[in-house]
Design a protein around this motif. Sequence first.
Motif, PDB file in Angstrom:
ATOM      1  N   LEU A 271      53.102  -7.249  -0.976  1.00  0.00           N
ATOM      2  CA  LEU A 271      51.740  -6.818  -1.271  1.00  0.00           C
ATOM      3  C   LEU A 271      51.657  -5.325  -1.564  1.00  0.00           C
ATOM      4  O   LEU A 271      50.731  -4.871  -2.240  1.00  0.00           O
ATOM      5  N   LEU A 272      52.618  -4.550  -1.050  1.00  0.00           N
ATOM      6  CA  LEU A 272      52.589  -3.103  -1.276  1.00  0.00           C
ATOM      7  C   LEU A 272      52.757  -2.750  -2.747  1.00  0.00           C
ATOM      8  O   LEU A 272      52.373  -1.656  -3.176  1.00  0.00           O
ATOM      9  N   THR A 273      53.343  -3.662  -3.523  1.00  0.00           N
ATOM     10  CA  THR A 273      53.523  -3.424  -4.961  1.00  0.00           C
ATOM     11  C   THR A 273      52.881  -4.539  -5.779  1.00  0.00           C
ATOM     12  O   THR A 273      53.289  -4.793  -6.908  1.00  0.00           O
ATOM     13  N   VAL A 277      47.104  -3.839  -5.905  1.00  0.00           N
ATOM     14  CA  VAL A 277      47.132  -2.427  -5.511  1.00  0.00           C
ATOM     15  C   VAL A 277      47.655  -1.523  -6.617  1.00  0.00           C
ATOM     16  O   VAL A 277      47.648  -0.294  -6.458  1.00  0.00           O
ATOM     17  N   LEU A 278      48.103  -2.104  -7.733  1.00  0.00           N
ATOM     18  CA  LEU A 278      48.695  -1.260  -8.780  1.00  0.00           C
ATOM     19  C   LEU A 278      47.669  -0.293  -9.364  1.00  0.00           C
ATOM     20  O   LEU A 278      47.930   0.909  -9.474  1.00  0.00           O
ATOM     21  N   LEU A 279      46.497  -0.806  -9.775  1.00  0.00           N
ATOM     22  CA  LEU A 279      45.500   0.062 -10.393  1.00  0.00           C
ATOM     23  C   LEU A 279      44.978   1.118  -9.419  1.00  0.00           C
ATOM     24  O   LEU A 279      44.854   2.297  -9.803  1.00  0.00           O
ATOM     25  N   PRO A 280      44.663   0.780  -8.158  1.00  0.00           N
ATOM     26  CA  PRO A 280      44.299   1.845  -7.210  1.00  0.00           C
ATOM     27  C   PRO A 280      45.400   2.876  -7.022  1.00  0.00           C
ATOM     28  O   PRO A 280      45.116   4.067  -6.846  1.00  0.00           O
ATOM     29  N   VAL A 348      40.145   3.789  -1.564  1.00  0.00           N
ATOM     30  CA  VAL A 348      40.146   2.568  -2.377  1.00  0.00           C
ATOM     31  C   VAL A 348      41.509   1.889  -2.321  1.00  0.00           C
ATOM     32  O   VAL A 348      41.602   0.654  -2.231  1.00  0.00           O
ATOM     33  N   LEU A 349      42.569   2.668  -2.354  1.00  0.00           N
ATOM     34  CA  LEU A 349      43.915   2.113  -2.288  1.00  0.00           C
ATOM     35  C   LEU A 349      44.157   1.421  -0.953  1.00  0.00           C
ATOM     36  O   LEU A 349      44.683   0.299  -0.895  1.00  0.00           O
ATOM     37  N   ARG A 350      43.768   2.067   0.132  1.00  0.00           N
ATOM     38  CA  ARG A 350      43.939   1.441   1.448  1.00  0.00           C
ATOM     39  C   ARG A 350      43.101   0.167   1.564  1.00  0.00           C
ATOM     40  O   ARG A 350      43.561  -0.856   2.097  1.00  0.00           O
ATOM     41  N   ALA A 351      41.863   0.225   1.047  1.00  0.00           N
ATOM     42  CA  ALA A 351      41.011  -0.966   1.098  1.00  0.00           C
ATOM     43  C   ALA A 351      41.581  -2.101   0.254  1.00  0.00           C
ATOM     44  O   ALA A 351      41.476  -3.275   0.625  1.00  0.00           O
TER      45      ALA A 351
END
Length: 450
Positions: A271-273, A277-280, A348-351
């Motif tokens: 999920l980290l990649t 999460v790519l766009l954030p 936003v990235l963390r969310a």
Amino acid sequence: MTVRTWPRLPVLPILALLAGCESYAPEPVDLAQHARLFAERLPDAAVIGRDARGPLDPSDGIDLAEARLIALVFNPELRIARQHAGVAQASAAEAGRWQDPELQASFMRILESSATHPWLAGAGVGLTLPLTGRPALEKELAQGVHARALAEARLAETGVLNSLDAAWVAWSSQQLVVTLLEELLAGLQQLETTAQSLAATGRITQIEARTFTLARVQRAAELVQARSNVAVRELELKRLMGLPPERPLTLRSVIELSVRAPNSAERRQLLLTSPRVLLPQRDHDVAERKLRLAIRKQWPELTLVPGWEEEDAQPRAGLGLSLPIPLWNANAREIAEARAERSATAEVLRAALEVATQDLARAEARARAAAERRQIVERDLLPLAQQQIDDVRRLIELGRLDTLLMLDALTRSFDARVAAVSAAVSVAEATVDLNTLFWPELTVPEESKE
């Protein structure tokens, strides 16, 4: 007699610089020609390329793997997304250039009539020296924007492939429903003929015989609707593949889909990649570069203005300097906005990671429930429905003809088989939900090279 002396200007160098500018050329779009080309579009193997099994060959029918390749090439949304990424690429290629020199000129005339040389002239060329390294940071920012545009294009590819998988399963399931309805209608027609014969001999009433006619007519109407659903879903597949709706195609149905990340222990790490999460991540990277550039902008750039003046017909060379003093402004507003934007994109990235984790748990739960439902239907319901038909047939062989019992067994068998198709579709839909969290094989993003 008074002789007027005009200042001597560097006209030829200026004209030479202007001659080096680009000129505009219109490029209209011929929609009529494009409509003809679109109507003639074929999933040509020479254009599409090859998949993991070898060259693409649509002559034997298009399967889902081949359809994915076709969609990546012809889907209109993906073509638009790539063009937008090309705009960002063009911007990044030209970013970081020095500012153009600025020509400065002044002319004055002495109004006193006794002046021998009444004209005073001066000219200079302002040249800003990027001593603070601002152009390099501007180029890095443009490259970050380009990386974000590429991420949007990759996400568009992933979305189209996910939609294609879901649409292919829906079309395939409707194909199976049509087949099951055709088989049911054939059985009902046989029962209707038998019932009419029995009614003619008085063994059953006309009301009982009419029951089979009503069942046949009802299922015939359902078959018309099911065939319409197949046609509509096939048009959706053509739209996703970017093929003309009139193009006849042979499609190969499939309901079983493979899971992109079958190892549940590694899913949380993937999920980290993931696409979620790519766009954030790219937004946060752009915000970092914006802040770096904004901070660098508070340091002034030195502008040199070499030039010449002419007074009393005497030319003079000179050198001027321009250096803003960061005393009150110091680009404070842009820095504050960039710093706040960086904080916002970080949140936003963390969310996004949190939401993706929640979605993964929900998708896994749905996949488990769908698999369990399918197991019950295939293990228990289908054998029971088939056993009911077999028992009725044995009664008929023994001379105990019960057409109503046969009708009930036939319809229950049909319902059970439709339930099996529905259960398989639920598993496939749960697989699509799970797959949306991970990259498809054809669009695994490359690491940024900046």
